[in-house]
Design an enzyme around this catalytic site. Structure first.
Site, PDB file in Angstrom:
ATOM      1  N   TYR A  33      -8.844  -3.296 -11.092  1.00 54.87           N
ATOM      2  CA  TYR A  33      -8.458  -2.046 -10.430  1.00 54.87           C
ATOM      3  C   TYR A  33      -7.183  -1.430 -11.039  1.00 54.87           C
ATOM      4  CZ  TYR A  33     -11.276  -2.771  -6.112  1.00 54.87           C
ATOM      5  OH  TYR A  33     -12.264  -2.921  -5.172  1.00 54.87           O
ATOM      6  N   GLU A  54      -6.994   1.916 -13.295  1.00 54.16           N
ATOM      7  CA  GLU A  54      -6.392   3.106 -12.668  1.00 54.16           C
ATOM      8  C   GLU A  54      -5.165   3.570 -13.451  1.00 54.16           C
ATOM      9  OE1 GLU A  54      -7.827   2.635  -8.028  1.00 54.16           O
ATOM     10  OE2 GLU A  54      -5.807   1.982  -8.531  1.00 54.16           O
ATOM     11  N   CYS A  95      -1.417   1.743  -3.124  1.00 55.24           N
ATOM     12  CA  CYS A  95      -2.413   2.814  -2.940  1.00 55.24           C
ATOM     13  C   CYS A  95      -1.825   4.227  -2.848  1.00 55.24           C
ATOM     14  CB  CYS A  95      -3.204   2.582  -1.660  1.00 55.24           C
ATOM     15  SG  CYS A  95      -3.455   0.871  -1.221  1.00 55.24           S
ATOM     16  N   GLU A 127     -25.608  15.848  -2.668  1.00 54.49           N
ATOM     17  CA  GLU A 127     -27.017  16.045  -2.296  1.00 54.49           C
ATOM     18  C   GLU A 127     -27.949  15.219  -3.181  1.00 54.49           C
ATOM     19  OE1 GLU A 127     -28.966  19.880  -3.192  1.00 54.49           O
ATOM     20  OE2 GLU A 127     -27.163  20.428  -4.305  1.00 54.49           O
ATOM     21  N   HIS A 181     -26.564  22.221  -0.213  1.00 55.17           N
ATOM     22  CA  HIS A 181     -26.641  22.758  -1.563  1.00 55.17           C
ATOM     23  C   HIS A 181     -25.634  23.881  -1.777  1.00 55.17           C
ATOM     24  CE1 HIS A 181     -28.703  23.482  -5.348  1.00 55.17           C
ATOM     25  NE2 HIS A 181     -28.681  24.767  -5.082  1.00 55.17           N
ATOM     26  N   CYS A 193       0.826  -1.213   0.000  1.00 58.10           N
ATOM     27  CA  CYS A 193       0.000   0.000   0.000  1.00 58.10           C
ATOM     28  C   CYS A 193       0.859   1.262   0.000  1.00 58.10           C
ATOM     29  CB  CYS A 193      -0.932  -0.014   1.214  1.00 58.10           C
ATOM     30  SG  CYS A 193      -1.822   1.524   1.422  1.00 58.10           S
ATOM     31  N   LYS A 244       0.188   5.452  -5.964  1.00 57.41           N
ATOM     32  CA  LYS A 244      -0.822   5.511  -7.039  1.00 57.41           C
ATOM     33  C   LYS A 244      -1.653   6.778  -6.917  1.00 57.41           C
ATOM     34  CE  LYS A 244      -4.671   4.419  -6.257  1.00 57.41           C
ATOM     35  NZ  LYS A 244      -5.179   3.068  -6.078  1.00 57.41           N
TER      36      LYS A 244
HETATM   37  P1  NDP Z   1      -8.083  -7.489 -10.247  1.00 52.18           P
HETATM   38  O1  NDP Z   1      -8.431  -8.782  -9.633  1.00 52.18           O
HETATM   39  O2  NDP Z   1      -8.835  -6.271  -9.854  1.00 52.18           O
HETATM   40  O3  NDP Z   1      -8.172  -7.615 -11.826  1.00 52.18           O
HETATM   41  C1  NDP Z   1      -7.464  -8.596 -12.512  1.00 52.18           C
HETATM   42  C2  NDP Z   1      -7.786  -8.450 -13.988  1.00 52.18           C
HETATM   43  O4  NDP Z   1      -6.935  -9.290 -14.732  1.00 52.18           O
HETATM   44  C3  NDP Z   1      -9.210  -8.842 -14.314  1.00 52.18           C
HETATM   45  O5  NDP Z   1      -9.702  -7.947 -15.275  1.00 52.18           O
HETATM   46  C4  NDP Z   1      -9.057 -10.246 -14.875  1.00 52.18           C
HETATM   47  O6  NDP Z   1     -10.019 -10.580 -15.834  1.00 52.18           O
HETATM   48  C5  NDP Z   1      -7.710 -10.131 -15.561  1.00 52.18           C
HETATM   49  N1  NDP Z   1      -7.024 -11.423 -15.668  1.00 52.18           N
HETATM   50  C6  NDP Z   1      -6.784 -12.311 -14.693  1.00 52.18           C
HETATM   51  N2  NDP Z   1      -6.116 -13.380 -15.165  1.00 52.18           N
HETATM   52  C7  NDP Z   1      -5.933 -13.155 -16.474  1.00 52.18           C
HETATM   53  C8  NDP Z   1      -5.329 -13.907 -17.518  1.00 52.18           C
HETATM   54  N3  NDP Z   1      -4.784 -15.097 -17.286  1.00 52.18           N
HETATM   55  N4  NDP Z   1      -5.322 -13.377 -18.750  1.00 52.18           N
HETATM   56  C9  NDP Z   1      -5.887 -12.185 -19.003  1.00 52.18           C
HETATM   57  N5  NDP Z   1      -6.471 -11.418 -18.066  1.00 52.18           N
HETATM   58  C10 NDP Z   1      -6.505 -11.916 -16.811  1.00 52.18           C
HETATM   59  O7  NDP Z   1      -6.511  -7.348  -9.985  1.00 52.18           O
HETATM   60  P2  NDP Z   1      -5.513  -6.109 -10.112  1.00 52.18           P
HETATM   61  O8  NDP Z   1      -4.226  -6.701 -10.535  1.00 52.18           O
HETATM   62  O9  NDP Z   1      -6.093  -5.002 -10.914  1.00 52.18           O
HETATM   63  O10 NDP Z   1      -5.400  -5.618  -8.622  1.00 52.18           O
HETATM   64  C11 NDP Z   1      -5.058  -6.544  -7.599  1.00 52.18           C
HETATM   65  C12 NDP Z   1      -5.820  -6.270  -6.336  1.00 52.18           C
HETATM   66  O11 NDP Z   1      -5.259  -5.140  -5.689  1.00 52.18           O
HETATM   67  C13 NDP Z   1      -7.284  -5.912  -6.517  1.00 52.18           C
HETATM   68  O12 NDP Z   1      -8.115  -7.017  -6.627  1.00 52.18           O
HETATM   69  C14 NDP Z   1      -7.570  -5.131  -5.275  1.00 52.18           C
HETATM   70  O13 NDP Z   1      -7.838  -6.031  -4.246  1.00 52.18           O
HETATM   71  C15 NDP Z   1      -6.248  -4.433  -5.010  1.00 52.18           C
HETATM   72  N6  NDP Z   1      -6.270  -3.030  -5.506  1.00 52.18           N
HETATM   73  C16 NDP Z   1      -7.167  -2.144  -4.972  1.00 52.18           C
HETATM   74  C17 NDP Z   1      -7.196  -0.838  -5.420  1.00 52.18           C
HETATM   75  C18 NDP Z   1      -8.172   0.121  -4.831  1.00 52.18           C
HETATM   76  O14 NDP Z   1      -8.755  -0.181  -3.792  1.00 52.18           O
HETATM   77  N7  NDP Z   1      -8.418   1.278  -5.453  1.00 52.18           N
HETATM   78  C19 NDP Z   1      -6.287  -0.360  -6.443  1.00 52.18           C
HETATM   79  C20 NDP Z   1      -5.414  -1.367  -6.952  1.00 52.18           C
HETATM   80  C21 NDP Z   1      -5.413  -2.649  -6.486  1.00 52.18           C
HETATM   81  P3  NDP Z   1     -11.447 -11.182 -15.432  1.00 52.18           P
HETATM   82  O15 NDP Z   1     -12.293 -10.032 -14.967  1.00 52.18           O
HETATM   83  O16 NDP Z   1     -11.940 -11.764 -16.703  1.00 52.18           O
HETATM   84  O17 NDP Z   1     -11.198 -12.194 -14.375  1.00 52.18           O
END
Ligand code: NDP
Length: 464
Positions: free
Chosen positions: A188, A192, A47, A451, A446, A42, A50
């Site tokens: 995410y 982002e 976080c 709101e 307001h 984080c 970022k």
């Molecule tokens: P996420 O789980 O959010 O997203 C992973 C993405 O990768 C999905 O779109 C998934 O597709 C895709 N994916 C997974 N495996 C494959 C594959 N083999 N080939 C192609 N695409 C694939 O993970 P992130 O890496 O974005 O982030 C990790 C974690 O970190 C998040 O889950 C969250 O918990 C945390 N995080 C939180 C943030 C916040 O609170 N603002 C910001 C950044 C991270 P599909 O949908 O089809 O499974």
């Protein structure tokens, strides 16, 4: 039996540090081992940095919008190296605070990798010594997951592929802003970074295997954000399966099944994260893990071994910083403070810091429908006041999902400026079990965007 410590924490991130400090505050003898930098993902490469980059990425909008409000903005120029250097300074400051907090609490610090040798024994790998503890807490977090065939088989390393194919570990410290980036994933991190890198000036292509980005979020938010990102120039390729990544001195070439390949200066692989349990000695100690390597725990963060506990991303529950912090705090209070409690994960607000940003809490429309109950949908889409003079078309979306029988607000979703700030506050109402009538009875403030959440009148039919 006498142990060296009451609690030995492996991992100095959000969950581990909170558990260590609270346990020490209750009088326990505590140590923490961290193999990289205190603060964890984080603070060091998640976080916090970022969000700093997100702030930086939004100044372009401000400069453009200012004209509509009578300002003449001169020539602007963005300096990536200056931003990264300022970010690094702030991260080092925060890391220092984490460390100072531990020291003040009397927690022993080991800058070392620790591995479990038994139910009450930990080995400090570089120091080459073992210590014993009454309780061990695993708080090692996660690492970027890179699918097979991206690094390895599918990457031709004719150039220095490692420098061109990035994960969120490397992207924060690039020497310069890439002219063009392809981002693999639709979660995410992918969304982002697509947004912030585009805001800073990169040409961004987002490559996602599914049909709509941000699976698991409310459908209206997903559609609304897709439209906004596309309008901001991000090329979103959905239904796109990556067949291989080929890197050379000329950049990166990403093969897409049944489609033309994508060329970019860099590729960011953002395909999820894996619990960091490899080589931790879990099997030796008898700690059970799941199919993704996550440490299996009950709601009290207890593993299959009585003396060993785990909190945060390594347990793959809700992988969010505040959740890890609550889990660590609850565990320390339970073990040493004579105050047993557990972190409640029923209502967990979350945000996606894209531009525009998403804030969301509670059930999505689809999730609420899947429960089988009758639901009412209230939503509005409007051009925020500031966008009118700015000449910006982007619209805000606000939506409530309400239980038709009880009038309880089940979900609150927003896409637009300050969505995270607004939804954090509405999460209090949802946690208290507020009804739509109570939202309506709340006096509006307001003029502000929030709101709208207390003035939504028109019921809309739920989606298909
Ligand atoms: P996420 O789980 O959010 O997203 C992973 C993405 O990768 C999905 O779109 C998934 O597709 C895709 N994916 C997974 N495996 C494959 C594959 N083999 N080939 C192609 N695409 C694939 O993970 P992130 O890496 O974005 O982030 C990790 C974690 O970190 C998040 O889950 C969250 O918990 C945390 N995080 C939180 C943030 C916040 O609170 N603002 C910001 C950044 C991270 P599909 O949908 O089809 O499974």
């Amino acid at each position: 039996m006498q142990h060296d410590y009451d609690l030995f924490v492996i991992g100095g991130g959000s969950g581990g540090v909170r558990a260590a400090r609270i346990a020490a505050g209750h009088g326990a003898k505590v140590a923490v081992a961290e193999q990289y930098r205190f603060g964890g993902t984080c603070v060091i490469r998640g976080c916090v940095p970022k969000k700093l980059l997100v702030y930086a990425s939004r100044f372009g909008d401000d400069f453009e919008d200012a004209r509509g409000f009578g300002w003449s903005v001169g020539e602007t120029r963005f300096d990536w190296a200056a931003l990264i250097s300022a970010k690094n300074k702030e991260i080092a400051r925060l890391e220092g605070l984490y460390r100072a907090g531990l020291e003040r609490a009397g927690v022993g610090i080991f800058e070392d990798r620790a591995e479990i040798e038994g139910p009450n024994a930990v080995r400090l790998v570089h120091a080459g010594k073992a210590v014993t503890a009454r309780y061990i807490l695993i708080a090692t977090g996660g690492t970027p997951f890179v699918p097979d065939g991206v690094f390895g088989g599918g990457v031709s390393s004719s150039g220095s592929a490692a420098e061109l194919v990035l994960t969120s570990n490397e992207v924060f410290d690039l020497p310069r802003l890439p002219g063009s980036v392809a981002i693999m994933g639709g979660g995410y991190i992918a969304v982002e970074f697509a947004s912030l890198l585009a805001g800073l000036g990169s040409k961004v292509t987002l490559v996602y295997r599914g049909d709509k980005i941000l699976r698991g979020f409310d459908g209206d938010l997903r559609t609304g954000l897709t439209e906004s990102l596309a309008a901001r120039g991000i090329d979103i390729r959905t239904g796109a399966t990556v067949t291989g990544i080929d890197a050379g001195p000329w950049g990166v070439r990403i093969g897409i099944a049944g489609s033309t390949e994508i060329m970019a200066d860099k590729v960011l692989v953002a395909t999820g994260r894996t619990p960091a349990t490899q080589g931790l000695g879990l099997e030796t100690a008898g700690v059970r893990t799941g199919s993704r390597g996550e440490v299996l725990v009950d709601q009290h963060s207890r593993t299959s071994v009585r003396s060993i506990f785990a909190v945060g991303d390594v347990t793959d529950r809700a992988n969010l910083t505040p959740v890890a912090i609550r889990q660590g705090h609850a565990l320390a209070d339970t073990l040493f403070g004579n105050k047993p409690w557990t972190a409640d994960l029923a209502i967990v607000p979350t945000a996606v810091f894209s531009t525009p940003e998403i804030g969301t809490v509670g059930l999505t429309e689809a999730e609420a429908q899947a429960t089988g109950r009758g639901i009412d949908i209230y939503k509005t889409r409007f051009r925020p006041m500031k966008n009118v003079l700015a000449g910006r078309d982007e619209r805000t979306l606000m939506k409530l999902v309400v239980d038709a029988a009880t009038d309880k607000v089940l979900g609150c979703h927003m896409l637009g400026p300050d969505a995270a700030e607004i939804v954090q506050m509405s999460a209090i109402a949802l946690t208290m079990g507020a009804t739509k009538a109570q939202f309506d009875a709340t006096m509006p403030l307001h003029p502000c965007a929030a709101e709208e959440f207390v003035t939504l009148r028109e019921k809309q039919p739920a989606g298909p």
